[in-house]
Design a protein around this motif. Structure first.
Motif: not given
Length: 251
Positions: A124, A126, A144, A147-148, A151-152, A167, A213
């Motif tokens: 993803n 971001g 965003k 989205l973060r 993702s986590q 991410y 990340d």
């Protein structure tokens, strides 16, 4: 590492997405681009779907659900710069659909197949704005940020299945999304805008390393951590720039 892998990528017709697709293909991956416009660069297949509508997102999800994907790269994006009250309802809804709903729905569509094969990667793309929520980028920043968070959470959900979640949060990139007004804002506030070639290379490096990340750019990556701990301090640090930006819309 990517030789022979099948990659589904959104946003490949954009300035950054085209470079990421090109670099992944150079690594030996098979590239399937999904979006409204066929990319100008060399790809292996194009799936025409509109990710700015609920119907388009669902059609795209149905089209990819039963295919054996090795990687999903959610890179398509839409951005509104300006006071939130100046964003039209249509722009607001389509922005959240492209930036948040579409990536989530596509990840939902491909994850079962990846889990069944015990291998896969959801990537993803971001933004730093998803961690440092800038004034005048309110809907983009909040999408965003969602989205973060997704993702986590998805990474934790898929732990032990062989499916990784990456991410990547770039800072501003010089693409068609950077309007003349954003350029003016960048000049007023000394905001960094990175060349797309360098950002694409770092995204591909994160994909290959199966990073978790990744936050690109200094001092922005430092401010991400500071904002998580001391958001009031970041408020004060950004307040002067927020006032400068407000003057752009008072003309």
């Amino acid at each position: 590492m990517l030789e022979g892998k099948t990659v589904l990528i959104t946003g490949a017709s954009g300035g950054l997405g085209a470079l990421v697709a090109e670099q992944l293909r150079a690594e030996g991956a098979r590239i399937v681009a999904l979006g409204r416009s066929r990319p100008a660069g060399s790809i292996d297949q194009f799936l025409r779907h509109d990710l700015s509508t609920p119907e388009g997102i669902e059609a795209a999800a149905q089209a990819v659900a039963d295919r054996p994907w090795d990687l999903l790269v959610n890179l398509a994006g839409a951005q509104h710069f300006g006071p939130v009250e100046q964003e039209t309802p249509a722009q607001l809804v389509s922005g959240y659909l492209v930036n948040l709903v579409a990536p989530v729905r596509l990840a939902q569509a491909v994850a079962p197949g990846m889990k069944a094969r015990g291998s896969g990667q959801v990537v993803n793309i971001g933004s730093i704005f998803g961690s440092i929520n800038f004034a005048h980028f309110a809907t983009y920043s909040s999408a965003k940020a969602g989205l973060r968070g997704f993702s986590q959470a998805l990474r934790r959900e898929l732990a032990g299945t062989g499916v990784d979640v990456t991410y990547v949060a770039p800072r501003a990139v010089r693409t068609a999304m950077i309007s003349e007004r954003v350029l003016e804002f960048a000049k007023l506030t000394q905001m960094h805008i990175d060349p797309p070639e360098a950002t694409a290379a770092r995204i591909v490096a994160a994909i290959k390393a199966r990073r978790r990340d990744v936050y690109l750019g200094f001092p922005e990556a430092f401010f991400v951590r500071l904002n998580a701990l001391l958001p009031g301090l970041v408020d004060r640090a950004l307040s002067a720039n927020d006032r400068k930006a407000a003057r752009l819309f008072a003309r």
